[in-house]
Scaffold this active site. Sequence first.
Site, short mmCIF file in Angstrom:
data_model
loop_
_atom_site.label_atom_id
_atom_site.label_comp_id
_atom_site.label_asym_id
_atom_site.label_seq_id
_atom_site.Cartn_x
_atom_site.Cartn_y
_atom_site.Cartn_z
N SER A 74 15.60 5.64 -27.76
CA SER A 74 16.12 6.89 -27.20
C SER A 74 14.99 7.82 -26.80
CB SER A 74 16.98 7.58 -28.26
OG SER A 74 17.25 8.90 -27.90
N TYR A 130 18.24 10.66 -36.83
CA TYR A 130 18.58 9.59 -35.88
C TYR A 130 17.35 9.22 -35.05
CZ TYR A 130 19.92 7.69 -31.38
OH TYR A 130 19.97 6.92 -30.23
N LYS A 157 14.85 5.67 -34.83
CA LYS A 157 14.50 4.92 -33.61
C LYS A 157 12.98 4.80 -33.49
CE LYS A 157 18.58 3.99 -32.03
NZ LYS A 157 19.02 2.59 -31.90
C1 WQD Z 1 23.75 17.01 -23.26
C2 WQD Z 1 23.70 18.47 -22.83
C3 WQD Z 1 23.92 20.03 -24.64
C4 WQD Z 1 27.99 18.90 -25.69
C5 WQD Z 1 21.91 12.55 -26.33
C6 WQD Z 1 21.78 11.84 -27.63
C7 WQD Z 1 20.37 11.33 -27.77
C8 WQD Z 1 20.01 10.48 -26.59
C9 WQD Z 1 20.14 11.29 -25.32
C10 WQD Z 1 20.72 8.17 -27.01
C11 WQD Z 1 22.88 19.32 -23.80
C12 WQD Z 1 25.10 20.12 -23.69
C13 WQD Z 1 26.76 18.95 -25.06
C14 WQD Z 1 28.87 20.01 -25.63
C15 WQD Z 1 27.23 21.18 -24.30
N1 WQD Z 1 20.84 9.35 -26.44
N2 WQD Z 1 26.40 20.08 -24.38
N3 WQD Z 1 28.45 21.11 -24.92
O1 WQD Z 1 21.78 16.05 -26.88
O2 WQD Z 1 20.90 15.48 -24.57
O3 WQD Z 1 21.12 13.72 -26.29
O4 WQD Z 1 21.53 11.72 -25.27
O5 WQD Z 1 20.09 7.66 -27.76
O6 WQD Z 1 20.29 10.59 -28.94
O7 WQD Z 1 22.08 12.76 -28.64
O8 WQD Z 1 23.18 14.73 -25.24
O9 WQD Z 1 25.49 14.88 -24.48
O10 WQD Z 1 24.88 15.90 -26.72
O11 WQD Z 1 24.11 16.99 -24.64
O12 WQD Z 1 26.88 22.20 -23.67
O13 WQD Z 1 29.99 20.03 -26.19
O14 WQD Z 1 25.02 19.01 -22.85
O15 WQD Z 1 23.50 21.32 -25.05
O16 WQD Z 1 22.18 20.29 -23.05
P1 WQD Z 1 21.70 15.09 -25.75
P2 WQD Z 1 24.50 15.60 -25.33
#
Ligand code: WQD
Length: 332
Positions: free
Chosen positions: A122, A146, A150
Site C-alpha cells: 500500500s 495496518y 505492510k
Molecule cells: C480517501 C479520501 C478521505 C471517507 C486508503 C486505504 C489505504 C490505501 C489507500 C490500500 C480521503 C476522504 C473518505 C469518507 C471522506 N489502500 N473520505 N469521507 O485513506 O486515502 O487510503 O487507500 O492499501 O490503506 O486506507 O482512502 O477511501 O479512506 O479516503 O471524505 O467517508 O476520501 O479523507 O481524503 P485513504 P479513503
Amino acid sequence: MTESSRPPVLVTGGAGYIGSHTVAALRRAGRRVVVLDTLERGRRDAVVDAELVVGDVADRALVTELVERHGIREVVHFAAYKSVPESMDEPGMYFTNNVAGSIALVEAARDAGVTALVFSSSCSVVGNPPTVPVDEEAPIAPESVYAETKAMVERVLDWTGRTSDLQSVTLRYFNAAGAAMDGTLGEDWSSTTNLVPLVMRATITGSPTLQVYGTDYPTRDGTCIRDYIHVDDLARAHVLALDHLADGGATTVVNVGTGVGSTVREVLAATEAVAGRPVPHEEVGRRPGDPAATWASNDRARELLGFTPEHDLDDIIRSAWEWFSSHADQPA
Ligand code: WQD
C-alpha cells in the site's frame, strides 16, 4: 482463451475485492488459479472459475500440500486485514494475521519450491508523503498499524529475495476503486471506510449521509487529493508483475497508481453526473492522519512492468455505480 500449460497460480485472499478481480485477470490471461481464503472477510461467490480452498495462509502444512500437489511456483498474496481504523484498535490481531501469517506463507512457499511472489502492499507505507508525485524511494513512515504491517512484510520479502530463490514484486496500491468493467465483480460495501463505496451507498440508499472529511486543505478545492486507480487496471498489474518475475526479474517494489490526483469534491461531482442526482453529504472536520494530497509516480510500473492504466475516474465511478445499483441488497 487458450489455457496455459504452466502450473496454477496460488492466490491468497482471492475471495476479496482486489483478489477476486486479479483471479479474473489471471483467467483472462489463460492462467489456472487456486485460491486460498478463510472466507472470514471474503465472499465465496467472488471466486469464479478457480479452485477455492478454504484455509489460512498461516497453516504451513496446508500451504505446503497445495504447492506440492499442484506444482505451484507462483503466488499472489492478498490475504490480510485492511482496515486502518480497526488496525489501531486491534494491533495484535493485525500483526498476527498480516505479518506472522505472511511470514508463515513465505517460508512454506519458499521451502516447497515457489520462486515468484507478488505482494499486495500500500502507498500508505510512506504515510504523509514529503513530496508528490510519490515514487518508490520515498521514505517509509507508516502512520497506522495496518501500514506498518505492510512495511514489515515488504522487508521480509526483500531479505527473502537476497537469501533464497524466492523473488517478489511488491505492488504499492494507491486508491483502488470501481468494479469490473464487464459487470461480473465488485466491492462489498458492508464494512468499508473508503470514499467511493461510501459515496455510492449514500447516493443509492440515502444513508448514511457521506461525511466529507475536511474542506480546508491546501488543495484546488479544499478537499483531499488521492490517486484513484480502477480495480481492473490494478488486477492487470499483478499479471504483469508475474510476467516480470517469469522473465527473470529480481525482487523490487512498484507503485501502482494512475499518476493523476482527484479531490473528494471531484469524486462527488463525477458521481452526481453518473447518478443524475446529488450525493447526500455533509462537510465535517478533517480525519486525523489524512495526507492533504498523494498521487503516484508510476514510471517504474510503466518501464519495468509495461503497465499503463486504461481507466480514469469516470470509468471508476460509472462501474461502481453499475455494480452497487444492482447489488444494493448487500448486507448492511
Ligand atoms: C480517501 C479520501 C478521505 C471517507 C486508503 C486505504 C489505504 C490505501 C489507500 C490500500 C480521503 C476522504 C473518505 C469518507 C471522506 N489502500 N473520505 N469521507 O485513506 O486515502 O487510503 O487507500 O492499501 O490503506 O486506507 O482512502 O477511501 O479512506 O479516503 O471524505 O467517508 O476520501 O479523507 O481524503 P485513504 P479513503
